[in-house]
Structures are given as C-alpha cells and as structure tokens.
Design an enzyme around this catalytic site. Structure first.
Site, PDB file in Angstrom:
ATOM      1  N   LYS A  53       0.837  -1.206   0.000  1.00 21.08           N
ATOM      2  CA  LYS A  53       0.000   0.000   0.000  1.00 21.08           C
ATOM      3  C   LYS A  53       0.868   1.251   0.000  1.00 21.08           C
ATOM      4  O   LYS A  53       0.599   2.210  -0.738  1.00 21.08           O
ATOM      5  CB  LYS A  53      -0.946  -0.021   1.216  1.00 21.08           C
ATOM      6  CG  LYS A  53      -2.057  -1.055   1.064  1.00 21.08           C
ATOM      7  CD  LYS A  53      -2.799  -1.368   2.359  1.00 21.08           C
ATOM      8  CE  LYS A  53      -3.804  -2.502   2.114  1.00 21.08           C
ATOM      9  NZ  LYS A  53      -4.443  -2.998   3.338  1.00 21.08           N
ATOM     10  N   GLN A  97      -4.938  -1.877   9.404  1.00 17.16           N
ATOM     11  CA  GLN A  97      -4.844  -3.196   8.775  1.00 17.16           C
ATOM     12  C   GLN A  97      -5.517  -4.242   9.664  1.00 17.16           C
ATOM     13  O   GLN A  97      -5.241  -4.313  10.870  1.00 17.16           O
ATOM     14  CB  GLN A  97      -3.363  -3.553   8.537  1.00 17.16           C
ATOM     15  CG  GLN A  97      -3.153  -4.853   7.775  1.00 17.16           C
ATOM     16  CD  GLN A  97      -3.702  -4.813   6.353  1.00 17.16           C
ATOM     17  OE1 GLN A  97      -3.691  -3.796   5.691  1.00 17.16           O
ATOM     18  NE2 GLN A  97      -4.208  -5.944   5.880  1.00 17.16           N
ATOM     19  N   ASP A 120     -11.186   2.744   3.899  1.00  8.34           N
ATOM     20  CA  ASP A 120     -11.585   1.334   3.845  1.00  8.34           C
ATOM     21  C   ASP A 120     -13.101   1.188   3.759  1.00  8.34           C
ATOM     22  O   ASP A 120     -13.601   0.099   3.468  1.00  8.34           O
ATOM     23  CB  ASP A 120     -11.118   0.618   5.125  1.00  8.34           C
ATOM     24  CG  ASP A 120      -9.955  -0.325   4.880  1.00  8.34           C
ATOM     25  OD1 ASP A 120      -9.825  -0.808   3.739  1.00  8.34           O
ATOM     26  OD2 ASP A 120      -9.197  -0.575   5.823  1.00  8.34           O
TER      27      ASP A 120
HETATM   28  N1  GUN Z   1      -7.321  -7.145   5.688  1.00  9.77           N
HETATM   29  C1  GUN Z   1      -7.725  -7.862   4.611  1.00  9.77           C
HETATM   30  N2  GUN Z   1      -8.336  -7.060   3.717  1.00  9.77           N
HETATM   31  C2  GUN Z   1      -8.326  -5.816   4.242  1.00  9.77           C
HETATM   32  C3  GUN Z   1      -8.818  -4.562   3.790  1.00  9.77           C
HETATM   33  O1  GUN Z   1      -9.405  -4.411   2.717  1.00  9.77           O
HETATM   34  N3  GUN Z   1      -8.595  -3.511   4.625  1.00  9.77           N
HETATM   35  C4  GUN Z   1      -7.980  -3.651   5.819  1.00  9.77           C
HETATM   36  N4  GUN Z   1      -7.825  -2.565   6.568  1.00  9.77           N
HETATM   37  N5  GUN Z   1      -7.513  -4.800   6.271  1.00  9.77           N
HETATM   38  C5  GUN Z   1      -7.694  -5.875   5.488  1.00  9.77           C
END
Ligand code: GUN
Length: 308
Positions: A53, A97, A120
């Site tokens: 990211k 995350q 998100d």
């Molecule tokens: N863990 C797995 N997929 C995601 C996501 O799309 N966002 C976040 N923050 N954590 C994740």
C-alpha cells in the site's frame, strides 16, 4: 483460455493511471493526498499488504505514513493514534490493517476513524450510506470487483449473483453494490445447506469464503462469470500437485520460492466451465490496492470541497 481470464493486473494499471491524473490535478493546486496505515503486531501477510500500500502511494506521487505498533501496544494506544491522525489536517486517508491481534476491540477502533478519512469504508456511517445507496467511501475489494465488472462490460442488471462468504470486508458490502446494480443477490456462508445447489444458479459467482479451492466444478453453472477473492499461500508440494496437475510453470515457482498462491476457486477444474474467471494471483488483489488509491484521492478531494 486466455480470453476467459479477467486480468486484474491490467485493469488495476488502468485505474492507477486515472488516479495518477487526478493526483496531478490536485498537485497543481498544492494538494498531495496522503494515506496513513496502522499495523498492529507482526503478522507476515499483513506486513506484505501494508508495504504494498505504501509503495503504491509513492508510485502515484501520493504521500503515505506507516505506523507500526507492537501486538501488545493496547487498545488505548491504537485509539490515540487514530485520534492523532483524525486531527492531522495533512492526513486524507486512515487504514487500520485487519485483523487486529487477539484482545483488540476492532469495532471500537474503526468507529473512531473520521468517516471522511475512512478509505476502507468500514466506519458504520459509510456502511450505512452504502446500504442506502448514497455516495460513500466504499470498501476497496467490493469496489474493485464492481470496477472489473463495469470495465469488462459484464452485465449485472437482472442477473443472479451469488456470493460465498458474508464478511464485513467483502461479502456484505459487495452484496449491497450488486443489489444497487440491479442483480438478484444471494449471500452464502458456512451454514448454507447444499451450497452447490445455490451457487449453481449464479450468473456471477463470487468466492470470498477464505477456504482454499472451496469452489469446484460442481458449484458452477456452465457459462458463469467466476470471481475469486481468496488468497492462500500453499507451502505443501502435494497440494500444489493436486490443484495444479502438470502445471510446470507453477511448480517451478514453487521450487524457487517455497510457496505459490491460490484462491477459493479450484481454478484448473472450474475454468473450463466459466465464461470469464479471475486468476489468483493477478485477479482481484491488484484491484483492491488500486481502489484504495482511488478512495484516498476521493477523500482528499471531498474533504476540500473539490468534486471527486
Ligand atoms: N485485511 C484484509 N483485507 C483488508 C482490507 O481491505 N482492509 C484492511 N484494513 N484490512 C484488510
């Protein structure tokens, strides 16, 4: 076979190109969109995702911050960090995350994120807006799947869409997006009886259950579009041989790296039935990160009253 493949990597590059143009437009006004990611603990897969990211931000000329906290940092420390990022006018997007390590109250953390910075789309305000079909920051993987369907001109209106997996991250928000796009939507899960009878009706089948090779040919109607959200790292040779018999390229990758990736769909056996299908890797995964970039630019614009 190749014309069947839904190439997420190519579509993600296309989306990133468009996001890059918007970043340049904002730069001309002195605005650099910034994404801050919070990683609690040292789950190896999460570390890889978080690194990807930050790199994606850099490549697009966006700013990013990564905040690593020890697994034992505690609820209060995570919430304090969220508060600080909420208050920082230079921060446009905040992503925690998931999953958080055991012992954390995930909802309490997500509820604390400023909904305007919730790239998100996990804050209950954004979830509620999505349910009502009002503009909102939408979860990245479901948003990426809708982009894939739109860009590949796969008809949704009036079609039967079946999603396997009812997570807050994928299944539930995707169900809403498909519903708003006028599909007839069914959500399946671990307690669904006779899964194959339900998935077998799908024109669009989305596998998001988090179970390796769960979806076999018995689950798929001939001609269905199959979208695989699963991502599993296979480290046993026997499993690679079973799922990808005779696939020398994949076996060579396994020999070189000690593992290969596969999804929730038994790709080798399902692909001959499907009209279109996403591979793993290179399907939904790259789209998720591209949509995160798009959401960050959107948040940066909306916060400043710029049309997004
Ligand atoms: N863990 C797995 N997929 C995601 C996501 O799309 N966002 C976040 N923050 N954590 C994740």
């Amino acid at each position: 076979m190749n014309e069947k493949l839904l190439d997420g990597k190519r579509l993600a590059a296309e989306i990133r190109g468009e996001v890059g143009e918007r970043v340049a437009g904002l730069a001309a006004r002195g605005i650099v969109p910034r994404l801050d990611v919070i990683l609690v603990g040292d789950d190896p897969a999460s570390r890889v995702y978080v690194g990807a990211k930050a790199r994606a931000c850099e490549k697009l000329g966006m700013a990013s911050g990564t905040h690593r906290l020890e697994a034992g940092a505690g609820q209060a420390a995570v919430e304090r960090l969220v508060d600080d990022l909420n208050a920082d006018p230079g921060v446009d997007g905040i992503l925690v995350q998931l999953p958080l390590p055991d012992g954390y109250d995930t909802h309490a953390v997500l509820d604390r994120i400023d909904p305007a910075k919730d790239v998100d789309g996990f804050h209950p305000l954004n979830v509620g807006l999505l349910q009502q079909g009002r503009p909102a920051l939408v979860a990245c993987t479901p948003a990426g799947i809708m982009e894939l369907l739109r860009r590949e001109k796969i008809p949704v209106e009036g079609r039967r869409a079946v999603i396997v997996g009812r997570s807050d991250i994928v299944g539930k928000p995707l169900a809403m997006l498909l519903l708003h796009a006028h599909a007839t939507v069914t959500l399946c899960h671990s307690r669904t009886r006779d899964l194959a009878a339900v998935t077998g009706q799908a024109d669009i089948l989305v596998a998001a259950a988090g179970k390796l090779a769960l979806i076999g040919p018995e689950h798929v109607k001939p001609g269905a579009v199959v979208i695989d959200v699963g991502i599993h790292r296979i480290t046993e040779r026997e499993t690679v041989e079973r799922l990808f018999p005779g696939d020398e390229a994949r076996m060579a990758r396994f020999e070189a790296k000690g593992s290969v990736l596969a999804g929730d769909v038994d790709f080798v056996r399902v692909a001959p039935l499907a009209s279109r299908i996403t591979p793993v890797p290179g399907g939904v995964g790259p789209l998720t990160i591209a949509m995160l970039m798009a959401n960050t630019v959107r948040a940066a614009s909306l916060r400043r009253g710029i049309e997004a």
